[in-house]
Design a protein around this motif. Structure first.
Motif, PDB file in Angstrom:
ATOM      1  N   GLU A   1       6.082 -27.023-114.073  1.00 34.99           N
ATOM      2  CA  GLU A   1       4.951 -26.141-114.366  1.00 34.99           C
ATOM      3  C   GLU A   1       5.206 -24.749-113.803  1.00 34.99           C
ATOM      4  OE1 GLU A   1       0.103 -26.125-113.862  1.00 34.99           O
ATOM      5  OE2 GLU A   1       1.333 -26.789-112.168  1.00 34.99           O
ATOM      6  N   PHE A   2       5.718 -24.688-112.575  1.00 33.84           N
ATOM      7  CA  PHE A   2       6.030 -23.393-111.962  1.00 33.84           C
ATOM      8  C   PHE A   2       7.074 -22.648-112.785  1.00 33.84           C
ATOM      9  CE2 PHE A   2       8.541 -20.715-109.116  1.00 33.84           C
ATOM     10  CZ  PHE A   2       7.550 -19.948-108.522  1.00 33.84           C
ATOM     11  N   ILE A   3       8.098 -23.356-113.224  1.00 28.49           N
ATOM     12  CA  ILE A   3       9.139 -22.739-114.045  1.00 28.49           C
ATOM     13  C   ILE A   3       8.532 -22.109-115.294  1.00 28.49           C
ATOM     14  CG2 ILE A   3      11.093 -23.281-115.571  1.00 28.49           C
ATOM     15  CD1 ILE A   3      12.038 -25.266-113.431  1.00 28.49           C
ATOM     16  N   GLU A   4       7.656 -22.838-115.959  1.00 31.29           N
ATOM     17  CA  GLU A   4       7.077 -22.334-117.205  1.00 31.29           C
ATOM     18  C   GLU A   4       6.138 -21.161-116.970  1.00 31.29           C
ATOM     19  OE1 GLU A   4       7.365 -26.352-119.954  1.00 31.29           O
ATOM     20  OE2 GLU A   4       5.426 -25.805-119.084  1.00 31.29           O
ATOM     21  N   LEU A   5       5.372 -21.199-115.894  1.00 28.16           N
ATOM     22  CA  LEU A   5       4.476 -20.082-115.598  1.00 28.16           C
ATOM     23  C   LEU A   5       5.261 -18.814-115.285  1.00 28.16           C
ATOM     24  CD1 LEU A   5       1.789 -21.943-113.456  1.00 28.16           C
ATOM     25  CD2 LEU A   5       1.439 -20.926-115.711  1.00 28.16           C
ATOM     26  N   VAL A   6       6.334 -18.948-114.519  1.00 29.55           N
ATOM     27  CA  VAL A   6       7.159 -17.785-114.191  1.00 29.55           C
ATOM     28  C   VAL A   6       7.857 -17.254-115.440  1.00 29.55           C
ATOM     29  CG1 VAL A   6       9.210 -17.034-112.924  1.00 29.55           C
ATOM     30  CG2 VAL A   6       7.460 -18.387-111.771  1.00 29.55           C
ATOM     31  N   LEU A   7       8.381 -18.135-116.258  1.00 31.74           N
ATOM     32  CA  LEU A   7       9.025 -17.700-117.498  1.00 31.74           C
ATOM     33  C   LEU A   7       8.034 -16.962-118.398  1.00 31.74           C
ATOM     34  CD1 LEU A   7      11.186 -20.836-118.374  1.00 31.74           C
ATOM     35  CD2 LEU A   7      12.069 -18.558-117.828  1.00 31.74           C
ATOM     36  N   ALA A   8       6.829 -17.511-118.513  1.00 34.05           N
ATOM     37  CA  ALA A   8       5.843 -16.938-119.426  1.00 34.05           C
ATOM     38  C   ALA A   8       5.327 -15.591-118.948  1.00 34.05           C
ATOM     39  CB  ALA A   8       4.684 -17.913-119.614  1.00 34.05           C
ATOM     40  N   TYR A   9       5.034 -15.471-117.644  1.00 36.11           N
ATOM     41  CA  TYR A   9       4.344 -14.281-117.154  1.00 36.11           C
ATOM     42  C   TYR A   9       5.256 -13.263-116.479  1.00 36.11           C
ATOM     43  CZ  TYR A   9      -0.054 -16.509-118.319  1.00 36.11           C
ATOM     44  OH  TYR A   9      -1.086 -17.086-119.008  1.00 36.11           O
TER      45      TYR A   9
ATOM     46  N   TYR B   1      13.940 -29.535-121.979  1.00 36.57           N
ATOM     47  CA  TYR B   1      13.349 -28.602-122.947  1.00 36.57           C
ATOM     48  C   TYR B   1      14.379 -27.520-123.287  1.00 36.57           C
ATOM     49  CZ  TYR B   1       9.335 -30.928-120.875  1.00 36.57           C
ATOM     50  OH  TYR B   1       8.472 -31.878-120.397  1.00 36.57           O
ATOM     51  N   PRO B   2      15.408 -27.871-124.033  1.00 36.98           N
ATOM     52  CA  PRO B   2      16.539 -26.956-124.267  1.00 36.98           C
ATOM     53  C   PRO B   2      16.182 -25.703-125.060  1.00 36.98           C
ATOM     54  CG  PRO B   2      16.713 -28.913-125.653  1.00 36.98           C
ATOM     55  CD  PRO B   2      15.602 -29.178-124.688  1.00 36.98           C
ATOM     56  N   ARG B   3      15.060 -25.710-125.763  1.00 32.51           N
ATOM     57  CA  ARG B   3      14.713 -24.555-126.593  1.00 32.51           C
ATOM     58  C   ARG B   3      13.959 -23.478-125.817  1.00 32.51           C
ATOM     59  NH1 ARG B   3      11.836 -26.931-131.891  1.00 32.51           N
ATOM     60  NH2 ARG B   3      11.772 -24.694-132.320  1.00 32.51           N
ATOM     61  N   ASN B   4      13.643 -23.742-124.561  1.00 32.77           N
ATOM     62  CA  ASN B   4      12.753 -22.834-123.838  1.00 32.77           C
ATOM     63  C   ASN B   4      13.448 -21.746-123.028  1.00 32.77           C
ATOM     64  OD1 ASN B   4      10.440 -23.937-124.826  1.00 32.77           O
ATOM     65  ND2 ASN B   4       9.824 -24.980-122.947  1.00 32.77           N
ATOM     66  N   THR B   5      14.707 -21.935-122.659  1.00 37.19           N
ATOM     67  CA  THR B   5      15.372 -20.955-121.796  1.00 37.19           C
ATOM     68  C   THR B   5      16.760 -20.615-122.313  1.00 37.19           C
ATOM     69  OG1 THR B   5      16.349 -22.655-120.369  1.00 37.19           O
ATOM     70  CG2 THR B   5      14.173 -21.830-119.746  1.00 37.19           C
ATOM     71  N   SER B   6      17.217 -19.447-121.902  1.00 30.08           N
ATOM     72  CA  SER B   6      18.600 -19.044-122.157  1.00 30.08           C
ATOM     73  C   SER B   6      19.087 -18.242-120.958  1.00 30.08           C
ATOM     74  CB  SER B   6      18.705 -18.207-123.435  1.00 30.08           C
ATOM     75  OG  SER B   6      17.964 -17.008-123.308  1.00 30.08           O
ATOM     76  N   PRO B   7      20.382 -18.342-120.621  1.00 31.68           N
ATOM     77  CA  PRO B   7      20.908 -17.597-119.473  1.00 31.68           C
ATOM     78  C   PRO B   7      20.857 -16.088-119.723  1.00 31.68           C
ATOM     79  CG  PRO B   7      22.413 -19.343-120.174  1.00 31.68           C
ATOM     80  CD  PRO B   7      21.396 -19.193-121.250  1.00 31.68           C
ATOM     81  N   VAL B   8      20.604 -15.344-118.658  1.00 34.36           N
ATOM     82  CA  VAL B   8      20.676 -13.884-118.737  1.00 34.36           C
ATOM     83  C   VAL B   8      22.137 -13.496-118.593  1.00 34.36           C
ATOM     84  CG1 VAL B   8      19.973 -11.704-117.690  1.00 34.36           C
ATOM     85  CG2 VAL B   8      18.370 -13.635-117.765  1.00 34.36           C
ATOM     86  N   LYS B   9      22.678 -12.865-119.595  1.00 31.76           N
ATOM     87  CA  LYS B   9      24.105 -12.559-119.612  1.00 31.76           C
ATOM     88  C   LYS B   9      24.411 -11.302-118.801  1.00 31.76           C
ATOM     89  CE  LYS B   9      24.758 -14.665-124.169  1.00 31.76           C
ATOM     90  NZ  LYS B   9      25.205 -14.446-125.571  1.00 31.76           N
ATOM     91  N   GLY B  10      25.550 -11.337-118.124  1.00 32.77           N
ATOM     92  CA  GLY B  10      26.039 -10.163-117.420  1.00 32.77           C
ATOM     93  C   GLY B  10      25.371  -9.872-116.098  1.00 32.77           C
ATOM     94  N   GLU B  11      24.533 -10.784-115.588  1.00 31.77           N
ATOM     95  CA  GLU B  11      23.847 -10.537-114.315  1.00 31.77           C
ATOM     96  C   GLU B  11      24.052 -11.678-113.326  1.00 31.77           C
ATOM     97  OE1 GLU B  11      19.832  -9.257-114.553  1.00 31.77           O
ATOM     98  OE2 GLU B  11      20.128  -8.104-116.394  1.00 31.77           O
ATOM     99  N   GLY B  12      25.142 -12.397-113.470  1.00 26.75           N
ATOM    100  CA  GLY B  12      25.425 -13.479-112.542  1.00 26.75           C
ATOM    101  C   GLY B  12      24.792 -14.778-112.974  1.00 26.75           C
ATOM    102  N   ARG B  13      25.113 -15.830-112.237  1.00 22.83           N
ATOM    103  CA  ARG B  13      24.614 -17.152-112.586  1.00 22.83           C
ATOM    104  C   ARG B  13      23.223 -17.386-111.992  1.00 22.83           C
ATOM    105  NH1 ARG B  13      29.091 -21.494-111.107  1.00 22.83           N
ATOM    106  NH2 ARG B  13      27.546 -22.772-112.214  1.00 22.83           N
ATOM    107  N   GLY B  14      22.553 -18.386-112.532  1.00 26.56           N
ATOM    108  CA  GLY B  14      21.265 -18.788-111.980  1.00 26.56           C
ATOM    109  C   GLY B  14      20.106 -17.905-112.368  1.00 26.56           C
ATOM    110  N   ARG B  15      20.210 -17.203-113.505  1.00 25.05           N
ATOM    111  CA  ARG B  15      19.128 -16.339-113.981  1.00 25.05           C
ATOM    112  C   ARG B  15      18.836 -16.697-115.435  1.00 25.05           C
ATOM    113  NH1 ARG B  15      18.541 -11.677-110.827  1.00 25.05           N
ATOM    114  NH2 ARG B  15      17.897 -10.429-112.606  1.00 25.05           N
TER     115      ARG B  15
END
Length: 270
Positions: free
Chosen positions: A10-18, A49-63
Motif C-alpha cells: 500500500e505504501f509503495i502504491e501511495l508513493v508511486l501515485a502521489y 503487479y508487473p504493469r505498475n512500475t518501470s525502472p528510472v533509467k540513467g539514475e542508478g539502481r533502486g529507483r
C-alpha cells in the motif's frame, strides 16, 4: 498476502501515485529494514503487479516510477491516506495538521476499558456530564472506541439507562472492572450501516455549486457516504452538512443531507 506485506505494498502504491518516484532508500527508512530487504519487497511488488512500475533509467539502481498503465491494486487512493502513510517518514515537504485531540484520558482507566472491550466485559465508571458535573456511577459494557471531532468516545451499553450510548473518555473519572450480571443487548445502531446522500447546498448559486461539486464530489452531482447509523450525527457535524437547509445556510453549511438510505450494494446517487 499477510498484513505486513499488504501495508508495504500500500505504501509503495501511495508513493508511486502521489510522488511519482519510489526508491529503495525510501522504503528502507520507512519500515526500518535493510537495503536487501527493501530490494526484495520492491521485487515482490513488481513481480506481483508487473504493469505498475518501470525502472528510472540513467539514475542508478533502486529507483522506480509508475507506468502509464499504473493502477493501484492494494491502496485506495486519497490524499488523506497518502499524508497518513508518509507522516513519520523523511520527505522534503512540510505538512501540518490542525486537528487537535482535546481528550485527556487516564492511562490506567483506559487499560481497564480496553480490556473490557477485548473480553466483552463490564466496567463500573464514574461519569461526569453537563447535567451531572459531579459525576454519577454506572455500569457499562464497552464495545468500541470512536474519534469524533476533537474527542475520543467510548461506545458502550449503559445499565442505568438500558441504552447503548457514547461516553466522552475525558469525562470518565473512575473505572473498575466488575462482574457482568446482565447480558449485553444487541446494538442495532452500531451494527447497521446507512448511506448518507450529500448534495451542494440549494442556496448556492450555479458557480458556487459547480465549485463544491468539483472540490468535494469529483464533478459528480453528489456524494454517498457510508457510516454506522450510530455515527451519523458525528459525520454530519464533521462535514458541516445541513440537515435543515432552510435554517442552516452558507457559508457555514455548503452541503446538505438529501436523505438517509438503508445500506445496500445497489445504493446509488440517484
Amino acid at each position: 498476502m499477510d498484513a505486513r506485506t499488504s501495508k508495504q505494498f500500500e505504501f509503495i502504491e501511495l508513493v508511486l501515485a502521489y510522488e511519482g518516484l519510489l526508491t529503495n532508500q525510501r522504503l528502507r527508512e520507512t519500515f526500518g529494514i535493510s537495503s536487501v530487504q527493501s530490494s526484495r519487497i520492491i521485487a515482490a511488488y513488481r513481480n506481483t503487479y508487473p504493469r505498475n512500475t518501470s525502472p528510472v533509467k540513467g539514475e542508478g539502481r533502486g529507483r522506480y516510477m509508475p507506468t502509464s498503465r499504473f493502477s493501484p491494486a492494494i491502496a485506495t487512493l486519497s490524499i488523506d491516506r497518502y499524508f497518513r502513510a508518509v507522516a513519520n517518514t523523511s520527505i522534503n515537504i512540510e505538512m501540518e495538521e490542525v486537528r487537535q485531540d482535546f481528550t485527556h484520558v487516564d492511562p490506567g482507566y483506559f487499560r481497564i476499558l480496553h480490556a473490557a472491550v477485548t473480553v466483552n466485559g463490564a466496567v463500573q465508571i464514574t461519569y461526569r456530564s453537563m447535567n451531572n458535573p459531579e459525576g454519577t456511577e454506572r455500569v457499562v459494557h464497552p464495545r468500541a472506541f470512536v474519534f469524533a471531532g476533537r474527542r475520543w468516545h467510548l461506545r458502550a451499553f449503559d445499565e442505568v439507562t438500558e441504552e447503548h450510548r457514547d461516553f466522552n473518555l475525558a469525562r470518565i473519572y473512575a473505572a473498575e472492572p466488575v462482574e457482568k450480571t446482565t447480558p449485553t443487548p444487541l446494538d442495532f445502531d452500531w451494527d447497521e450501516y446507512v448511506n448518507l446522500q450529500l448534495r451542494p447546498h440549494p442556496s448556492l448559486n450555479s458557480a458556487q455549486e459547480k465549485l463544491i461539486r468539483d472540490e468535494l464530489f469529483s464533478g459528480a452531482a453528489g456524494r454517498q457516504v457510508t457510516t454506522r447509523r450510530a455515527l451519523v450525527r458525528y459525520v454530519l457535524r464533521d462535514l458541516e452538512v445541513a440537515e435543515n437547509p432552510d435554517t442552516q445556510q452558507p457559508p457555514e453549511y455548503q452541503l446538505y443531507l438529501l436523505r438517509i438510505e438503508e445500506h445496500s450494494e445497489k445504493a446509488s446517487l440517484g
